[in-house]
Design a protein around this motif. Sequence first.
Motif, PDB file in Angstrom:
ATOM      1  N   GLU A 148      29.123  32.979  -3.996  1.00 46.85           N
ATOM      2  CA  GLU A 148      28.149  33.369  -5.437  1.00 46.85           C
ATOM      3  C   GLU A 148      29.209  33.527  -7.095  1.00 46.85           C
ATOM      4  N   HIS A 149      30.079  34.541  -6.414  1.00 47.61           N
ATOM      5  CA  HIS A 149      31.643  34.237  -7.433  1.00 47.61           C
ATOM      6  C   HIS A 149      32.259  33.614  -7.184  1.00 47.61           C
ATOM      7  N   GLY A 150      32.200  32.861  -6.313  1.00 40.57           N
ATOM      8  CA  GLY A 150      33.678  31.252  -6.547  1.00 40.57           C
ATOM      9  C   GLY A 150      34.678  31.482  -5.810  1.00 40.57           C
ATOM     10  N   TYR A 151      34.634  32.961  -4.630  1.00 39.33           N
ATOM     11  CA  TYR A 151      35.400  33.180  -4.053  1.00 39.33           C
ATOM     12  C   TYR A 151      35.102  32.369  -2.130  1.00 39.33           C
ATOM     13  N   ALA A 152      35.931  31.795  -1.754  1.00 43.79           N
ATOM     14  CA  ALA A 152      35.557  31.270  -0.287  1.00 43.79           C
ATOM     15  C   ALA A 152      35.317  32.537   0.921  1.00 43.79           C
ATOM     16  N   ALA A 153      35.125  32.648   1.462  1.00 46.51           N
ATOM     17  CA  ALA A 153      35.099  34.004   2.349  1.00 46.51           C
ATOM     18  C   ALA A 153      35.010  33.346   3.946  1.00 46.51           C
ATOM     19  N   ALA A 157      34.357  26.512   3.675  1.00 45.37           N
ATOM     20  CA  ALA A 157      34.116  26.754   2.177  1.00 45.37           C
ATOM     21  C   ALA A 157      34.911  26.361   0.772  1.00 45.37           C
ATOM     22  N   GLY A 158      35.493  24.802   1.795  1.00 43.12           N
ATOM     23  CA  GLY A 158      36.385  24.484   0.297  1.00 43.12           C
ATOM     24  C   GLY A 158      37.777  24.692   0.778  1.00 43.12           C
ATOM     25  N   VAL A 159      38.409  25.216   1.449  1.00 47.43           N
ATOM     26  CA  VAL A 159      39.601  25.451   1.102  1.00 47.43           C
ATOM     27  C   VAL A 159      39.843  24.649   2.439  1.00 47.43           C
ATOM     28  N   ARG A 160      41.416  24.493   1.562  1.00 45.01           N
ATOM     29  CA  ARG A 160      41.490  23.319   2.775  1.00 45.01           C
ATOM     30  C   ARG A 160      43.015  24.006   3.938  1.00 45.01           C
ATOM     31  N   CYS A 161      43.398  24.082   4.895  1.00 46.27           N
ATOM     32  CA  CYS A 161      43.992  24.885   6.119  1.00 46.27           C
ATOM     33  C   CYS A 161      44.813  24.189   6.341  1.00 46.27           C
ATOM     34  N   ARG A 162      44.591  22.888   6.025  1.00 49.31           N
ATOM     35  CA  ARG A 162      45.674  21.484   6.430  1.00 49.31           C
ATOM     36  C   ARG A 162      47.124  22.602   7.486  1.00 49.31           C
ATOM     37  N   GLU A 163      47.785  22.833   6.634  1.00 47.12           N
ATOM     38  CA  GLU A 163      49.669  23.252   6.986  1.00 47.12           C
ATOM     39  C   GLU A 163      48.853  24.539   8.828  1.00 47.12           C
TER      40      GLU A 163
END
Length: 132
Positions: A70-75, A100-106
Motif C-alpha cells: 500500500e506504501h508502494g514497496y514490493a514485498a 509485485a512488479g519487480v523484475r528479477c530477470r538476471e
Amino acid sequence: MDKRPVTLQDLIRRSQAGGFVGRREQLDLFERNLDRSVDHPHRRFLFSFHGDAGVGKTFLIRQLARVAGEHGYAAAYVDETTAVDVLTAMEELATGLESAGVRCREWTDRLAAYRRRRHELDGDAGAPEGMP
C-alpha cells in the motif's frame, strides 16, 4: 490511482485486515518506518518476529507485506516450510517480488544456468567422486 475493478479477493483481504487486532503496535511501528526517509537515523531495515507457534506471526508478516504494498514497496514472503535450501528461498523471494512488479530477470537467468550446469555435472560420469 489503481482503476482496476475490485475483486472478491480484494474484499476478503480488506475484511481480514480490518479484523486484525493482534500486534497492532508492531504494525504501526512498521508503517511509520515506511514513511521515514532512507537516511533517517531511526529508519529500520530489518524487522524480526518470534514467539510461540500459533500466536499469529505469519498473519502479521502477511499484514506487513500488505502495508508495504500500500506504501508502494514490493514485498515477498518465504518460510522454512517451503524453502528447503538457500536457492529455493531466493527463488521464492524472486517469484514473490516479480508478482509485485519487480523484475528479477538476471537472478532467474543465473539460477537457470546454475541448474543446467548442475544437471550436467550430476550426469557426468567423469566428474570427481564426492561432488555434491
